[in-house]
Design a protein around this motif. Structure first.
Motif, PDB file in Angstrom:
ATOM      1  N   THR A  52       0.844  -1.045   0.405  1.00 57.78           N
ATOM      2  CA  THR A  52       0.058   0.245   0.089  1.00 57.78           C
ATOM      3  C   THR A  52       0.800   1.068   0.210  1.00 57.78           C
ATOM      4  O   THR A  52       0.908   2.426  -0.923  1.00 57.78           O
ATOM      5  N   GLU A  80      -8.570   2.747  -1.392  1.00 58.48           N
ATOM      6  CA  GLU A  80      -7.947   2.730   0.120  1.00 58.48           C
ATOM      7  C   GLU A  80      -8.398   3.345   0.862  1.00 58.48           C
ATOM      8  O   GLU A  80      -9.113   5.009   0.374  1.00 58.48           O
ATOM      9  N   LYS A  83      -7.713   5.196   7.207  1.00 60.37           N
ATOM     10  CA  LYS A  83      -6.697   4.750   7.867  1.00 60.37           C
ATOM     11  C   LYS A  83      -5.377   4.088   7.251  1.00 60.37           C
ATOM     12  O   LYS A  83      -4.293   4.223   7.629  1.00 60.37           O
ATOM     13  N   ARG A  84      -6.134   3.315   5.860  1.00 65.97           N
ATOM     14  CA  ARG A  84      -4.833   2.868   5.992  1.00 65.97           C
ATOM     15  C   ARG A  84      -3.252   4.214   4.895  1.00 65.97           C
ATOM     16  O   ARG A  84      -2.492   3.391   4.754  1.00 65.97           O
TER      17      ARG A  84
END
Length: 351
Positions: A52, A80, A83-84
């Motif tokens: 990511t 996404e 948070k990611r």
């Protein structure tokens, strides 16, 4: 119904240079002419960054200057969640790809600039001094091409004075050092431990002419089953002890041939080295003897039989008949008391 083949893909695979690998990814590299971004392998193959974080870094690197790359702005562009994306930005900031710098504007306002560096390790190298910039000469008219490039006039020689021992002028220092800083700093350190030496080719414990003859025939016959394993006489003489060691351990020739010819790499550049590796690494153990296959004798357990007490008829374990423990204790106590009484009677009689 037959599977429909992609002719464009087949044509592209045919243009890939070199033989195609039997497993793994096959790259079809088509050069980009527009809308592309150069990404270094230090980012694409970073061992400590998550996929990511690598994807977010590539997305940020492809955006033009001045585009907002905050958490909410990236969440609106990517699938996404916030948070990611926040975790990925923290990873990039930890490894130096993303930096936040506080700056003061001429008006006195303090702002935070978000800086993305596509190669953070280059910031740690010594920077070369910039070349002095000279004012650009006016460009000539296209129709008036200069016939000759004017050369600078030499500096005038000073007239000789009364003191001719004056030191000559010192030339200016060079713009670049004699040994410039390296343009690439390897991120992978050199190996510290040397590789262990390869294992030697196995040899039979008791070489015989029959083993050498059978091993030579087996190695010479390999080219019938795999044309890639066409060996020279020197290679065959070198590999004969290894095959003889297999034959000495009662390995069937078909099993040896199957081990040496199965799943060959393509292309096979060094057949003798491959056969040596397989003969050494896959050597089977010797066959066990008949005494090794015999089950070990189980230890015999001695069981003490039951006996019946002569006094109380109680059962107890003992190798010989007699009395149980309680009866033996009672008999000993009674005998001790009788002995003590007898001794006291003898003392009274003597008195």
């Amino acid at each position: 119904m037959d599977t429909q083949q992609n002719t464009a893909l087949t044509r592209a695979l045919a243009e890939v240079p070199g033989p195609l690998p039997t497993s793994g990814v096959i790259h079809i590299a088509i050069p980009h002419t527009d809308r592309f971004t150069i990404v270094g392998n230090h980012l694409a193959q970073h061992p400590d960054l998550s996929c990511t974080a690598v994807g977010i870094a590539v997305r940020i690197q492809s955006l033009p200057q001045g585009i907002e790359i905050g958490i909410k702005a990236l969440a609106a562009r990517c699938r996404e969640g916030e948070k990611r994306i926040a975790a990925a930005l923290r990873e990039l900031e930890a490894f130096g790809y993303l930096q936040r710098v506080r700056d003061r504007l001429p008006s006195g306002r303090v702002i935070t600039r978000t800086v993305f560096c596509n190669q953070p390790t280059a910031l740690l190298r010594p920077r070369r001094p910039a070349a002095p910039q000279h004012p650009a000469a006016p460009a000539p008219h296209p129709a008036q091409a200069p016939a000759e490039v004017p050369t600078p006039a030499p500096a005038p020689t000073p007239p000789p004075g009364p003191d001719m021992s004056a030191p000559p002028p010192v030339p200016p220092p060079p713009l670049f050092a004699a040994h410039p800083a390296p343009l690439f700093v390897p991120l992978v350190p050199p190996p510290t431990a040397p590789k262990p030496p390869p294992a030697p080719l196995p040899r039979p414990d008791e070489p015989t002419p029959e083993l050498d003859r059978a091993a030579t025939a087996l190695l010479s016959d390999l080219r019938r089953h795999a044309p890639q394993l066409t060996l020279s006489e020197t290679d065959i003489r070198h590999l004969v002890p290894g095959v003889a060691a297999w034959l000495e351990r009662a390995t069937h020739p078909d099993a040896i041939r199957r081990t040496l010819t199965t799943d060959l790499p393509h292309p096979l550049r060094h057949p003798a080295k491959l056969l040596k590796h397989r003969l050494t690494a896959l050597l089977p153990p010797p066959l066990p003897g008949s005494h090794d296959l015999t089950a070990p004798a189980r230890p015999r357990i001695t069981v003490t039989p039951f006996q019946t007490c002569d006094d109380c008829d109680r059962a107890f374990r003992s190798p010989t008949p007699g009395h149980c423990r309680d009866c033996r204790d009672c008999r000993e106590h009674r005998e001790h008391r009788e002995h003590r009484e007898h001794r006291s009677d003898a003392t009274r009689t003597a008195a």
